[in-house]
Motif scaffolding. Structure first.
Motif, PDB file in Angstrom:
ATOM      1  N   GLY A 176       0.803  -1.224   0.000  1.00 27.81           N
ATOM      2  CA  GLY A 176       0.000   0.000   0.000  1.00 27.81           C
ATOM      3  C   GLY A 176       0.836   1.274   0.000  1.00 27.81           C
ATOM      4  N   LEU A 177       2.028   1.200  -0.573  1.00 27.44           N
ATOM      5  CA  LEU A 177       2.928   2.352  -0.598  1.00 27.44           C
ATOM      6  C   LEU A 177       3.040   2.989  -1.986  1.00 27.44           C
ATOM      7  CD1 LEU A 177       5.836   0.858   1.548  1.00 27.44           C
ATOM      8  CD2 LEU A 177       4.050   2.440   2.290  1.00 27.44           C
ATOM      9  N   SER A 178       2.099   2.711  -2.847  1.00 26.46           N
ATOM     10  CA  SER A 178       2.203   3.214  -4.220  1.00 26.46           C
ATOM     11  C   SER A 178       2.165   4.741  -4.287  1.00 26.46           C
ATOM     12  CB  SER A 178       1.114   2.613  -5.107  1.00 26.46           C
ATOM     13  OG  SER A 178      -0.158   2.924  -4.596  1.00 26.46           O
ATOM     14  N   PHE A 179       1.600   5.383  -3.278  1.00 32.13           N
ATOM     15  CA  PHE A 179       1.561   6.849  -3.258  1.00 32.13           C
ATOM     16  C   PHE A 179       2.957   7.449  -3.060  1.00 32.13           C
ATOM     17  CE2 PHE A 179       1.102   5.474   1.086  1.00 32.13           C
ATOM     18  CZ  PHE A 179       1.825   6.387   1.836  1.00 32.13           C
ATOM     19  N   LEU A 180       3.927   6.642  -2.669  1.00 28.67           N
ATOM     20  CA  LEU A 180       5.299   7.102  -2.483  1.00 28.67           C
ATOM     21  C   LEU A 180       6.196   6.797  -3.679  1.00 28.67           C
ATOM     22  CD1 LEU A 180       5.868   5.966   1.218  1.00 28.67           C
ATOM     23  CD2 LEU A 180       5.518   8.294   0.390  1.00 28.67           C
TER      24      LEU A 180
END
Length: 192
Positions: free
Chosen positions: A68-72
């Motif tokens: 769930g770190l795709s925003f980074l």
């Protein structure tokens, strides 16, 4: 196979990273005064683009998305690119010191070269699989190299041309780049 060829031609010519997407203008103008320097910069950038894509696509799809770190993604990709540029710098300093010194600050600027980051982000946004992303990255990298070599040839001709005083220096470079961009826009109908 025709899909991969289509991706390659589109990234090389139709959506050329410099002449159509207008990315990487700083090294494009700064490193094209001599063909040798332009080629060296183009090859170094090609190497970094390919390595960045080989690393960032699996990182994004197999680590960042599941966690769930795709925003980074932008931060992670810039860190990967900066690390790869350091490796290229160390290699050039050791194996090609003349090229290393002629590139000067522009070698470090590959880290912030928006073409390198643009390739990694484009592959994610276009939902390319791993092979397609590598083909896209290779085409884009060769497109960057092609634009550098073409502009260095144009600049060689500009040195001997009679140019009005108002256009001497940077203005004629941008006029030339604009004309080359118009020529590359002619490839738009090549692939849909």
């Amino acid at each position: 196979m025709s899909n991969l060829l289509s991706i390659f031609i589109k990234s090389l010519l139709v959506d050329n990273v410099v002449f159509v997407q207008y990315l990487a203008i700083c090294p494009f103008i700064g490193m094209t005064s001599e063909t040798g320097k332009a080629t060296g910069m183009g090859l170094a950038t090609t190497f970094v683009i390919m390595l960045a894509e080989l690393v960032t696509w699996p990182l994004y799809n197999y680590v960042m998305v599941p966690l769930g770190l795709s925003f980074l993604q932008t931060i992670f990709f810039i860190l990967v690119i900066a690390s790869l540029v350091q490796l290229v710098e160390f290699y050039l300093k050791k194996s090609a010191p003349a090229l290393y010194s002629s590139m000067g600050i522009y070698l470090s600027l590959i880290t912030t070269n928006c073409a390198v980051l643009g390739v990694t982000l484009n592959c994610i946004s276009k939902n390319y699989n791993y092979v397609e992303s590598i083909v896209y990255a290779f085409g884009t990298a060769l497109g960057f190299l092609l634009s550098m070599v073409i502009m260095s040839g144009v600049r060689g001709k500009i040195k001997t041309a009679r140019i009005p005083a108002a256009f001497k220096g940077t203005p004629i470079l941008f006029v030339s780049a604009g004309l080359l961009s118009l020529a590359f826009l002619g490839f738009k109908g090549l692939i849909k």
